[in-house]
Design a protein around this motif. Structure first.
Motif, PDB file in Angstrom:
ATOM      1  N   ASN A 282       0.655  -1.232  -0.035  1.00 19.64           N
ATOM      2  CA  ASN A 282       0.149   0.022   0.155  1.00 19.64           C
ATOM      3  C   ASN A 282       0.893   1.190  -0.178  1.00 19.64           C
ATOM      4  O   ASN A 282       0.358   2.350  -0.571  1.00 19.64           O
ATOM      5  N   LEU A 283       1.982   1.219   0.689  1.00 19.54           N
ATOM      6  CA  LEU A 283       2.718   2.328   0.765  1.00 19.54           C
ATOM      7  C   LEU A 283       3.424   2.703  -0.445  1.00 19.54           C
ATOM      8  O   LEU A 283       3.696   3.895  -1.031  1.00 19.54           O
ATOM      9  N   ASP A 284       3.949   1.858  -1.227  1.00 16.65           N
ATOM     10  CA  ASP A 284       4.477   1.647  -2.416  1.00 16.65           C
ATOM     11  C   ASP A 284       3.645   2.281  -3.374  1.00 16.65           C
ATOM     12  O   ASP A 284       3.748   3.122  -4.527  1.00 16.65           O
ATOM     13  N   ARG A 285       2.403   1.856  -3.432  1.00 12.75           N
ATOM     14  CA  ARG A 285       1.237   2.263  -4.486  1.00 12.75           C
ATOM     15  C   ARG A 285       1.089   3.450  -4.234  1.00 12.75           C
ATOM     16  O   ARG A 285       0.825   4.141  -5.181  1.00 12.75           O
ATOM     17  N   LEU A 286       1.092   4.177  -3.223  1.00 17.23           N
ATOM     18  CA  LEU A 286       0.846   5.558  -2.753  1.00 17.23           C
ATOM     19  C   LEU A 286       1.859   6.538  -2.990  1.00 17.23           C
ATOM     20  O   LEU A 286       1.764   7.837  -2.770  1.00 17.23           O
ATOM     21  N   GLY A 287       3.138   5.896  -3.150  1.00 17.13           N
ATOM     22  CA  GLY A 287       4.274   6.766  -3.379  1.00 17.13           C
ATOM     23  C   GLY A 287       4.668   7.312  -1.853  1.00 17.13           C
ATOM     24  O   GLY A 287       5.533   8.418  -1.876  1.00 17.13           O
ATOM     25  N   VAL A 288       4.774   6.624  -0.850  1.00 15.55           N
ATOM     26  CA  VAL A 288       5.415   7.012   0.524  1.00 15.55           C
ATOM     27  C   VAL A 288       6.770   6.791   0.354  1.00 15.55           C
ATOM     28  O   VAL A 288       7.214   5.347   0.100  1.00 15.55           O
ATOM     29  N   ILE A 289       7.734   7.442   0.764  1.00 14.03           N
ATOM     30  CA  ILE A 289       9.212   7.437   0.731  1.00 14.03           C
ATOM     31  C   ILE A 289       9.876   7.694   1.941  1.00 14.03           C
ATOM     32  O   ILE A 289      11.000   7.885   2.286  1.00 14.03           O
ATOM     33  N   ASN A 290       8.941   7.924   3.020  1.00  9.63           N
ATOM     34  CA  ASN A 290       9.646   8.522   4.432  1.00  9.63           C
ATOM     35  C   ASN A 290       9.340   7.513   5.372  1.00  9.63           C
ATOM     36  O   ASN A 290       9.530   7.858   6.684  1.00  9.63           O
ATOM     37  N   CYS A 291       9.328   6.191   5.110  1.00  6.98           N
ATOM     38  CA  CYS A 291       8.665   5.084   6.041  1.00  6.98           C
ATOM     39  C   CYS A 291       9.808   3.966   5.942  1.00  6.98           C
ATOM     40  O   CYS A 291      10.103   3.657   5.013  1.00  6.98           O
ATOM     41  N   SER A 292      10.358   3.617   7.275  1.00  3.82           N
ATOM     42  CA  SER A 292      11.029   2.108   7.412  1.00  3.82           C
ATOM     43  C   SER A 292       9.983   1.476   8.099  1.00  3.82           C
ATOM     44  O   SER A 292       9.226   1.598   9.172  1.00  3.82           O
ATOM     45  N   THR A 293       9.966   0.112   7.872  1.00  2.01           N
ATOM     46  CA  THR A 293       9.014  -0.778   8.307  1.00  2.01           C
ATOM     47  C   THR A 293       9.686  -1.900   9.309  1.00  2.01           C
ATOM     48  O   THR A 293      10.989  -2.265   8.988  1.00  2.01           O
ATOM     49  N   THR A 294       9.419  -1.992  10.420  1.00  3.74           N
ATOM     50  CA  THR A 294       9.949  -3.168  11.278  1.00  3.74           C
ATOM     51  C   THR A 294       9.074  -4.310  11.923  1.00  3.74           C
ATOM     52  O   THR A 294       7.868  -4.078  11.824  1.00  3.74           O
ATOM     53  N   ARG A 295       9.437  -5.326  11.953  1.00  2.00           N
ATOM     54  CA  ARG A 295       8.906  -6.452  12.401  1.00  2.00           C
ATOM     55  C   ARG A 295       9.117  -6.761  13.934  1.00  2.00           C
ATOM     56  O   ARG A 295      10.282  -7.551  14.178  1.00  2.00           O
ATOM     57  N   CYS A 296       8.283  -6.617  14.929  1.00  5.53           N
ATOM     58  CA  CYS A 296       8.637  -6.663  16.178  1.00  5.53           C
ATOM     59  C   CYS A 296       7.143  -6.942  16.836  1.00  5.53           C
ATOM     60  O   CYS A 296       6.289  -6.479  16.399  1.00  5.53           O
TER      61      CYS A 296
END
Length: 547
Positions: A177-191
């Protein structure tokens, strides 16, 4: 007994313990039950990075579909539009209500990232978090990403946003979803959100959209009440079953992605379920308080009616903090809301809990929701500054970037305010220049995966094509309506009657009405082969996004 009578009986039985609240502080029990029996409208918002609100309204009107702006969301979206629009360019962002059953995910403009489907009340937590550019923000239970995208836009698609979730499949949906919308200021973490590492450092704003029993989604998931009735007859309590839980997750498109623990939503409703959820919810909110910087703000939200998951959680954490945490009043002009519960099952709760915000489905023709806004005291203890991760390019990456720019004729302005970095051997990510991902926890991804260099020839990703495609001056094709649909169905089709112009055989960027749709391969035969990803193709899958 008719189906409608059975449905009403199920709802009244499943939710009967709230009847006392309606007798005390909420009006319209019969209206409440009747609202839950009606299908839920569809809501979308225009992506201000890509399209102006009035233009999206025009696209929907071309279908002969009625769409109405949501007035109580308009001020927030207008503010966001001003942060992401080019300087000197006026833009109007908008949230829209559409008829029940409207499949936004099957529209070409949705596949192109011009809009996102998200229930109106689900947009509330971010509007009340009061995110400002330059702040460091954490979304502790992020998937499937609607609220994360709101947070990214509130930051102006710059700065540092971390989006966390527990399971790899939910992070994949979030990133899509973030890629489709053009979001470039986010890092994802898995915790595990309740044990999020303190090494991440402090945050100015934290959203805890907690996993819950999801009673507020009954209009979208009516089988919740039926499963609760079945479980009650089998076990003496509203516990539900794992199999029906998974079935509901598949049909809702949202439930399996809410919160930080796999399978925590949609396994029936009732007090036993709520009490089991409460331990997880306390851990999440407790962790958020630890991670919040002194003077910072936390929003805790759920989509359930249960006080055990709402006011009682907030009250317990407030007691633990002994004055280091305050509950702020919150209101949304134009939205009919209820106060937080201050008396439950013979117990008087602190009167300040009335500052919590409740949305009842019959008041605004929405789902149900709960929000509490909390502020950490300036004198409260906080965490130190975290160590940022090192972002690098390999020696050969300049060659790849030069090749990309020359192939599509991308001007330098196309990536102004951004930077590329190599996170994996697969290729290059594109990131806001001022984004600082943490060294710990190690991000699953930082920014948008933009350019695959481990294949020959290298390939621009669809997310990057949607982001950069409008600026390309070479290797671009404009599609007809029929060709657009073939492309989104991932077909191989003859290009005629659209001329190839100056395009050489090979990878091209395709557009429709000037909007970039993605990447295709122009064969020497004149056929065009779609490379649109199957997981994004609403024309094929018809999946809706929410949350």
């Amino acid at each position: 007994m008719s189906l409608s009578s059975t449905a009403k009986s199920d709802l009244e039985s499943a939710l009967g313990r709230y009847r006392g609240l309606f007798d005390q502080q909420v009006e319209g029990w019969d209206d409440f039950i009747a609202a839950l029996m009606r299908p839920l409208p569809t809501w979308i918002w225009a992506n201000p990075l890509r399209i102006d609100g009035p233009r999206l309204l025009e696209l929907i009107a071309e279908e002969g579909v009625s769409a109405e702006p949501v007035p109580w969301l308009a001020p927030w979206w207008s503010s966001v539009a001003s942060r992401v629009s080019p300087r000197g360019v006026a833009s109007t962002a908008i949230a829209l209500q559409l008829p029940p059953g409207y499949k936004a995910g099957q529209r070409w403009w949705y596949c192109a990232g011009l809009a996102h489907a998200q229930e109106a009340v689900s947009q509330l937590p971010v509007t009340l978090l009061d995110v400002q550019p330059g702040q460091r923000v954490l979304d502790l239970c992020a998937a499937p990403g609607g609220k994360t995208a709101q947070l990214a836009l509130a930051l102006g698609n710059q700065g540092t946003l971390l989006a966390n979730d527990f399971a790899a499949e939910r992070i994949s949906a979030l990133q899509g979803n973030l890629d489709r919308l053009g979001v470039i200021n986010c890092s994802t973490t898995r915790c595990d959100g309740g044990n999020y590492p303190a090494a991440a450092g402090g945050f100015d704003r934290i959203l805890v959209d907690a996993p819950c029993s999801s009673e507020g989604t009954l209009r979208r998931n009516p089988s919740l009440a039926q499963r609760g009735r079945w479980a009650s007859s089998q076990t003496g309590g509203w516990t539900g079953a794992r199999g029906s839980e998974r079935a509901s997750d598949r049909t809702s498109g949202l439930a399996s992605n809410r919160g930080g623990e796999a399978g925590c939503a949609h396994s029936g409703i009732g007090p036993e379920r709520s009490l089991r959820m409460a331990g997880r919810q306390r851990a999440l909110l407790r962790k958020a308080v630890q991670l919040c910087r002194p003077g910072g703000r936390i929003v805790y939200s759920t989509c359930t009616f249960a006080p055990e998951e709402n006011e009682l959680i907030v009250a317990e954490i407030l007691d633990e903090q002994r004055g280091n945490l305050a509950l702020l009043p919150c209101e949304v002009p134009g939205l009919r809301t209820g106060a937080g519960v201050t008396h439950w099952q013979g117990r008087d709760l602190d009167s300040s809990l009335a500052r919590c915000l409740r949305v009842w489905p019959h008041a605004n023709d929405t789902g149900g929701f709960f929000v509490a806004v909390l502020q950490k005291a300036p004198q409260a203890p906080g965490l130190g500054i975290s160590e940022p991760a090192s972002l690098q390019l390999d020696a050969e990456d300049d060659h790849w970037l030069q090749e990309l720019s020359e192939h599509y004729g991308l001007p330098a302005s196309a990536i102004a305010g951004c930077r590329f970095h190599r996170q994996t051997r697969r290729g290059l990510h594109l990131l806001a220049a001022d984004h600082q991902p943490p060294a710990a926890p190690r991000p699953q991804g930082s920014g948008l995966f933009a350019y695959r260099t481990n294949i020959r020839p290298p390939k621009l990703t669809t997310g990057a094509a949607l982001l950069l495609g409008s600026t390309a001056t070479r290797q671009t094709l404009e599609l007809s309506t029929e060709q657009r649909d073939c492309y989104l169905r991932r077909e191989l089709f003859p290009l005629s009657p659209t001329p190839a112009g100056d395009c050489r055989p090979g990878q091209v960027l395709v557009r429709y009405r000037g909007v970039s749709l993605g990447v295709a391969v122009l064969h020497r035969s004149g056929d065009l082969e779609s490379l649109f990803p199957s997981r994004w193709s609403g024309r094929t899958a018809g999946a809706e996004a929410s949350g």
